[in-house]
Design an enzyme around this catalytic site. Sequence first.
Site, PDB file in Angstrom:
ATOM      1  N   MET A 176     -14.170  49.677  33.381  1.00  0.00           N
ATOM      2  CA  MET A 176     -13.618  49.859  34.727  1.00  0.00           C
ATOM      3  C   MET A 176     -14.085  51.127  35.441  1.00  0.00           C
ATOM      4  SD  MET A 176     -11.994  47.108  35.022  1.00  0.00           S
ATOM      5  CE  MET A 176     -10.899  47.259  36.421  1.00  0.00           C
ATOM      6  N   ILE A 224     -17.444  53.333  37.387  1.00  0.00           N
ATOM      7  CA  ILE A 224     -18.793  53.281  37.962  1.00  0.00           C
ATOM      8  C   ILE A 224     -19.679  54.240  37.158  1.00  0.00           C
ATOM      9  CG2 ILE A 224     -20.173  53.731  40.031  1.00  0.00           C
ATOM     10  CD1 ILE A 224     -18.274  51.703  40.758  1.00  0.00           C
ATOM     11  N   HIS A 244     -19.272  40.107  36.594  1.00  0.00           N
ATOM     12  CA  HIS A 244     -18.293  40.265  37.673  1.00  0.00           C
ATOM     13  C   HIS A 244     -17.655  38.900  37.953  1.00  0.00           C
ATOM     14  CE1 HIS A 244     -16.473  42.101  41.162  1.00  0.00           C
ATOM     15  NE2 HIS A 244     -16.855  41.065  41.875  1.00  0.00           N
TER      16      HIS A 244
HETATM   17  C1  GRF Z   1     -13.633  40.037  33.311  1.00  0.00           C
HETATM   18  O1  GRF Z   1     -13.018  39.219  34.260  1.00  0.00           O
HETATM   19  C2  GRF Z   1     -14.924  40.583  33.847  1.00  0.00           C
HETATM   20  O2  GRF Z   1     -15.570  39.714  34.721  1.00  0.00           O
HETATM   21  C3  GRF Z   1     -14.485  41.811  34.590  1.00  0.00           C
HETATM   22  O3  GRF Z   1     -13.433  42.357  33.830  1.00  0.00           O
HETATM   23  C4  GRF Z   1     -12.827  41.303  33.069  1.00  0.00           C
HETATM   24  C5  GRF Z   1     -12.880  41.735  31.633  1.00  0.00           C
HETATM   25  O4  GRF Z   1     -12.201  40.856  30.793  1.00  0.00           O
HETATM   26  N1  GRF Z   1     -15.595  42.721  34.784  1.00  0.00           N
HETATM   27  P1  GRF Z   1     -12.338  41.004  29.225  1.00  0.00           P
HETATM   28  O5  GRF Z   1     -11.892  42.441  28.875  1.00  0.00           O
HETATM   29  O6  GRF Z   1     -13.756  40.767  28.832  1.00  0.00           O
HETATM   30  O7  GRF Z   1     -11.394  40.002  28.662  1.00  0.00           O
END
Ligand code: GRF
Length: 228
Positions: free
Chosen positions: A116, A118, A135
Amino acid sequence: MSVYKYMRVSDTLFLYNPHVLNIMKSPVNIAVLVSGRGSNLQSIIDNMDSGYIKNAVIRVVISDFKDAFALERAKKHGIDAAFADPKGRPKQEYEAEILSLLKSHDTDLVVLAGYMRILGSTILAPYKDRIINIHPALLPSFMGLHAQEQTFEYGVKVSGCTVHFVDEGMDTGPIISQRCVPVFEDDTADTLSERILEQEHKIYPEAVKLFVEGRLSVHGRKVIIRDI
Ligand code: GRF
């Protein structure tokens, strides 16, 4: 004119394409950066275990959250699990710690799986075109946080997910692959998220496999996928 060039390794000359991102190396060492539950991490692990992704190994999973469930998943599979604490530190210092973990695990490919933050130049520069992200929307629509909610609220009829190379922007790098899902009238943001996630678990391992097989090359904004 051919794009191929020669490279000398020891006494041998190899022909290689400088646009291809990874010269075939076996195994390709992968580091996965996470912040949460790690279901995409799990899908990549499962696809390695099943033999769908060959010649690659996840060397380390790194989280910016101490209690991320993704770290438990890593440990369960005997993968090094590291917590790097970003709190109260300059970004450069925090990223230098991550970079040192990437280097000490001889990382070739960095996979962001629900990470989460950048990335800054400390990591981007040494890993140019070797960092990928997933994404939960069809980029360039609905970039940034809470993409599924943004999608749902906007009222689009089709959504999906995107795997892309990571550059300095937020969800702006060259696109490797995308998958669509329908949006139904009785959907909620949660049901839509689940439908998208199901496809994430398919296209992310596919993209990792393409990278590992040396089949991706970046030409400006375009990613070319070479046939076998
Ligand atoms: C997923 O929806 C991905 O696309 C986004 O963050 C979420 C991560 O889910 N970037 P997980 O931790 O892989 O279950």
